[in-house]
Design a protein around this motif. Sequence first.
Motif, mmCIF file in Angstrom:
data_model
loop_
_atom_site.group_PDB
_atom_site.id
_atom_site.type_symbol
_atom_site.label_atom_id
_atom_site.label_comp_id
_atom_site.label_asym_id
_atom_site.label_seq_id
_atom_site.Cartn_x
_atom_site.Cartn_y
_atom_site.Cartn_z
ATOM 1 N N ALA A 80 0.826 -1.206 0.000
ATOM 2 C CA ALA A 80 0.000 0.000 0.000
ATOM 3 C C ALA A 80 0.863 1.260 0.000
ATOM 4 O O ALA A 80 0.531 2.252 -0.667
ATOM 5 N N LEU A 81 1.977 1.215 0.719
ATOM 6 C CA LEU A 81 2.894 2.357 0.769
ATOM 7 C C LEU A 81 3.463 2.652 -0.615
ATOM 8 O O LEU A 81 3.490 3.807 -1.064
ATOM 9 N N VAL A 82 3.914 1.596 -1.298
ATOM 10 C CA VAL A 82 4.463 1.766 -2.640
ATOM 11 C C VAL A 82 3.376 2.256 -3.603
ATOM 12 O O VAL A 82 3.603 3.165 -4.415
ATOM 13 N N TYR A 83 2.213 1.648 -3.501
ATOM 14 C CA TYR A 83 1.108 2.016 -4.382
ATOM 15 C C TYR A 83 0.744 3.484 -4.217
ATOM 16 O O TYR A 83 0.550 4.210 -5.210
ATOM 17 N N PRO A 134 -1.134 -1.500 -9.500
ATOM 18 C CA PRO A 134 -0.950 -2.759 -8.758
ATOM 19 C C PRO A 134 -0.070 -3.754 -9.511
ATOM 20 O O PRO A 134 0.779 -4.428 -8.904
ATOM 21 N N LEU A 135 -0.247 -3.854 -10.834
ATOM 22 C CA LEU A 135 0.590 -4.752 -11.621
ATOM 23 C C LEU A 135 2.038 -4.267 -11.626
ATOM 24 O O LEU A 135 2.971 -5.068 -11.540
ATOM 25 N N ALA A 136 2.230 -2.969 -11.693
ATOM 26 C CA ALA A 136 3.582 -2.408 -11.687
ATOM 27 C C ALA A 136 4.313 -2.745 -10.394
ATOM 28 O O ALA A 136 5.503 -3.071 -10.406
ATOM 29 N N LEU A 179 7.797 -4.828 -10.092
ATOM 30 C CA LEU A 179 8.993 -4.234 -9.483
ATOM 31 C C LEU A 179 9.533 -5.067 -8.324
ATOM 32 O O LEU A 179 10.748 -5.263 -8.204
ATOM 33 N N TYR A 180 8.620 -5.546 -7.475
ATOM 34 C CA TYR A 180 9.065 -6.188 -6.241
ATOM 35 C C TYR A 180 9.040 -7.711 -6.294
ATOM 36 O O TYR A 180 9.714 -8.376 -5.505
#
Length: 201
Positions: free
Chosen positions: A136-139, A158-160, A164-165
Amino acid sequence: MITSSGSAPSPRRRSEKSRRATLTAALELCAENGYGKVTIEAIAARAGVSKKTIYRWWPTKGAVLLDAVTELVVSHSEFPDTGDIDVDLRTHIGMLVNLFNSTVMGPAYRGILSQVLHDEQLARAVNDELVIPRVALVYERMRGAQEQGQLPPDADLPLAVEMLYGPLYYRHALGRPMPDPEHVETLVAHVMRALRSPERS
């Protein structure tokens, strides 16, 4: 025991000292002996607390180590906001790589990830306490970049985040080497280019 001021130590302070000692002991034992050999008895002995104290706060050793890992991730992988989402992603992913590579956190989290396949309660806790809040933080950081025009308004965020992670968790779970800074830069560049491509479907 009475302090020099004449008052007894705060129970809350004693509890926090015991909690911190327990988390530190669990991480140390995992680094020294591996996740499979860590026991509640060994953690209690190393921390100088009773088994009863540990079980009052955590149901299993996995729960103890998850708390310890979560605190490390939260305190050592802040998400910066320099105004450049590409730079911030490289910085944040680099911080996570350093944590995964560390002898303090690496063995503990790898052990937790292996255990979630057999422990539904721990699997839920990993998602609820660590994965979902961090995703959620990244989003939200990427949403901010999207609102600033750094990412297209229809980009699938969300797909990105998974793109990435996901490679980090894949490598960590299988015990493969973590990406070096050049690889991290390439990863971010490829994902960002895909998000910004006018030809994406």
